[in-house]
Design an enzyme around this catalytic site. Structure first.
Site, PDB file in Angstrom:
ATOM      1  N   ASP A 161      -1.284   2.283  10.128  1.00 54.39           N
ATOM      2  CA  ASP A 161      -0.140   2.695   9.316  1.00 54.39           C
ATOM      3  C   ASP A 161       1.187   2.443  10.049  1.00 54.39           C
ATOM      4  O   ASP A 161       1.278   2.671  11.258  1.00 54.39           O
ATOM      5  CB  ASP A 161      -0.289   4.190   9.011  1.00 54.39           C
ATOM      6  CG  ASP A 161       0.713   4.681   7.986  1.00 54.39           C
ATOM      7  OD1 ASP A 161       0.773   4.077   6.907  1.00 54.39           O
ATOM      8  OD2 ASP A 161       1.431   5.660   8.272  1.00 54.39           O
TER       9      ASP A 161
ATOM     10  N   GLU B 218      -0.362  -2.546   9.066  1.00 50.97           N
ATOM     11  CA  GLU B 218       0.527  -2.460   7.908  1.00 50.97           C
ATOM     12  C   GLU B 218       1.886  -3.003   8.350  1.00 50.97           C
ATOM     13  O   GLU B 218       2.688  -2.299   8.952  1.00 50.97           O
ATOM     14  CB  GLU B 218       0.682  -1.020   7.415  1.00 50.97           C
ATOM     15  CG  GLU B 218       1.435  -0.992   6.085  1.00 50.97           C
ATOM     16  CD  GLU B 218       2.295   0.235   5.852  1.00 50.97           C
ATOM     17  OE1 GLU B 218       2.774   0.406   4.723  1.00 50.97           O
ATOM     18  OE2 GLU B 218       2.521   1.022   6.785  1.00 50.97           O
TER      19      GLU B 218
ATOM     20  N   ASP C 135       0.842   2.120  -2.257  1.00 53.18           N
ATOM     21  CA  ASP C 135       2.299   2.150  -2.095  1.00 53.18           C
ATOM     22  C   ASP C 135       3.032   1.316  -3.141  1.00 53.18           C
ATOM     23  O   ASP C 135       4.258   1.243  -3.111  1.00 53.18           O
ATOM     24  CB  ASP C 135       2.701   1.605  -0.714  1.00 53.18           C
ATOM     25  CG  ASP C 135       2.492   2.619   0.402  1.00 53.18           C
ATOM     26  OD1 ASP C 135       2.316   3.813   0.101  1.00 53.18           O
ATOM     27  OD2 ASP C 135       2.497   2.200   1.568  1.00 53.18           O
TER      28      ASP C 135
END
Ligand code: ARE
Length: 525
Positions: A307, A333, A398
């Site tokens: 993340d 990410e 997202d």
């Protein structure tokens, strides 16, 4: 003149191998080179190089050769002005990325556990928490099998206070609301039985405000043994009023929003007070991250999605990567330029650049097939061998659902056909396979509606086509690892082939901006 001669060096960007073939690239000033030819030792001859992509001042040329051993070569360059020159000779072993071999035959399925299925009775249900848990996933493994996916990416599952769980309070335990450690162990067992690999979401950019380490910093400040874990910027760490609101009787969500308007003295994720940023320069923090990663690898995870990876220095990830067994798949990410991160910090990143191209071509219709191709080939030149290990998606937790964005079922399926037949690891966000829709007001959580299990409400055409495309992908080595050969990219039509040894797959996709006017064909000539 000197500026007209292109550049090549036998480094990872310009010379690499994938699936038993070698890619050789050249970078030149746009328009400077009329013809580039790769010259091999006498017996093997000459290979014309294809103009691959252009970007601002530069363009790339590429030749693809069978074989992956040491190569002796030079280039013959003819400039626009008619001059001809040899470049080289070069002799080098092409760069070979170290990538877990299992990833290529995979199609990922992404689940946000709270929004998937309830397996345990009695979990509270509200606007935030929908009550999904790991037992629910076990209960629905048959659905994953029917769909044909064979890898799973779970958004965070560790102890935390929110439904999305990106605010971790204990990295060594599975959230009790998800069923805890016992259910996780069972899930791992069931996944192994079905040969479904598992990657977990590692939130190491920040912890929760309520993580015991940060709580210790709030309480003991300079005396805290964890003060170097975070990036405290002043004193006090949080002002009196912050604590007063925090410990008041208001409901949690009220307190959360009230605190937002106050000040505090630590770095955090996007100024979200709940998520204090870790200090990645600290060796203790690095050790901690390494320990957590290893802990879950030993307990059944096959890899990590990391993340906010772009908010952490790349050296940290390189250090982690070196300490992990080769078989562990690491996906960062990273939303912007992937070049600083692949192939050495991660095997792949979440492919946002590809997502952007797909949006511009399939959703906005703002670029034509020719520009789409140039975008693809440019990204390919930037990624080099890492493109086969990228985590590709049409949507995720997202983004808005792709179906909502495109608003057209046929065009959605065409984009999916592209994803399943292109280079990189394809993924499906839970619910996409049944035509699940999100809220249309946009925002970060627009696509996080709960999965629908009533088959009567499924879009069966989307479900059947998704299954068919996944099957196709899984059966074809050419789709997984083959060379990408553009045939025709014009207007809103694209034709390309994926070629690996004797296997050749041809893909045709055409659409217009009229509603429901998109067709695709995948054939094996
Ligand atoms: C929640 C609400 C939001 C609200 C926010 C602040 O949903 O509507 O604005 O709170 O109050 C997790 C949760 C989110 C939560 C967030 C903060 O899933 O629901 O938001 O925590 O509590 C940037 C980052 C990128 C990040 C995205 C979300 O660069 O790394 O923002 N993605 C990861 C995860 C998220 C997760 C977190 C990080 C935090 O995948 O799910 O959020 O751990 C442009 C910018 C990007 C930006 C992007 C936002 O493209 O260039 O940098 O990404 O917009 O989509």
């Amino acid at each position: 003149d000197g500026g007209d001669w292109p550049f090549h060096a036998p480094s990872a960007t310009y010379l690499y191998t994938v699936a038993g073939r070698t890619h050789v690239l050249l970078r030149a000033k746009v328009g400077a080179v009329a013809k580039a030819t790769l010259v091999l030792p006498e017996s093997e001859g000459m290979v014309g190089m294809r103009r691959k992509a252009r970007e601002g001042l530069f363009e790339y040329f590429e030749a693809v050769l069978p074989g992956d051993g040491e190569l002796e070569y030079s280039f013959e360059i003819r400039t626009r002005k008619g001059l001809t020159r040899r470049m080289g000779p070069f002799r080098a072993v092409p760069y070979r990325p170290e990538t877990p071999r299992w990833i290529y035959e995979r199609v990922f399925y992404q689940i946000m556990p709270d929004r998937f299925e309830r397996g345990l009775p009695g979990t509270p249900r509200g606007r935030a928490f929908h009550g999904g848990d790991l037992a629910g996933i076990i209960k629905r493994l048959g659905h994953l099998e029917e769909l044909g996916v064979n890898a799973l990416y779970l958004t965070p599952i560790f102890e935390s206070m929110t439904y999305h769980r990106y605010d971790v309070t204990d990295y060594f335990s599975i959230d009790r609301k998800l069923g805890g450690w016992g259910v996780f162990r069972e899930l791992v067992r069931e996944l192994k039985k079905r040969d479904i690999r598992l990657i977990l979401d590692g939130v190491f950019h920040h912890t929760s405000f309520f993580h015991p380490y940060f709580q210790d910093v709030v309480r003991n400040r300079e005396r805290s043994e964890y003060r170097r874990f975070y990036r405290v910027t002043g004193s006090p760490v949080v002002p009196e009023q912050f604590l007063r609101v925090l410990h008041s009787e208001e409901p949690w969500i009220e307190r959360y929003h009230l605190i937002k308007s106050l000040d505090w003295n630590y770095e955090s994720f996007y100024s979200v007070w709940l998520m204090p940023r870790l200090n990645h320069d600290s060796p203790e923090v690095r050790r901690f991250i390494g320990e957590v990663m290893e802990y879950w690898l030993e307990r059944g995870a096959d890899g990590w999605r990391l993340d906010v990876a772009h908010g952490v220095p790349p050296e940290l990830w390189r250090e982690m990567r070196k300490a992990m067994p080769e078989e562990v798949y690491l996906v960062g990410e990273v939303m912007d330029d992937p070049r600083p991160w692949v192939p050495d910090a991660f095997h792949g990143t979440m492919n946002y650049p590809l997502y952007e191209l797909i949006l511009r071509f399939f959703v906005e219709g703002e670029i034509d097939a020719g520009e789409f191709l140039n975008g693809l080939e440019l990204l390919s030149a930037h990624l080099g061998p890492a493109e086969y290990a990228m985590y590709n998606f049409l949507d995720n937790h997202d983004t808005e659902r792709f179906l909502d964005l495109v608003g057209d079922r046929r065009r959605y399926l065409c984009a999916l056909a592209f994803l399943m037949t292109y280079k990189g690891i394809p993924s499906i966000f839970y619910g996409d396979e049944i035509g699940l829709r999100g809220r249309l007001d946009g925002g970060l959580s627009a696509g996080r509606a709960s999965m629908v299990w009533d088959r009567g409400k499924w879009d069966t055409e989307i479900f059947e086509t998704t299954k068919r495309l996944i099957r196709l992908r899984r059966r074809s080595r050419a789709l997984q690892l083959g060379e990408f050969v553009p045939v025709r990219f014009q207007g809103r039509t694209m034709i390309y082939e994926r070629v690996l040894g004797d296997e050749r797959v041809r893909v045709e996709i055409r659409y217009s901006m009229e509603p429901e006017d998109c067709v695709f064909h995948v054939t094996t000539p």
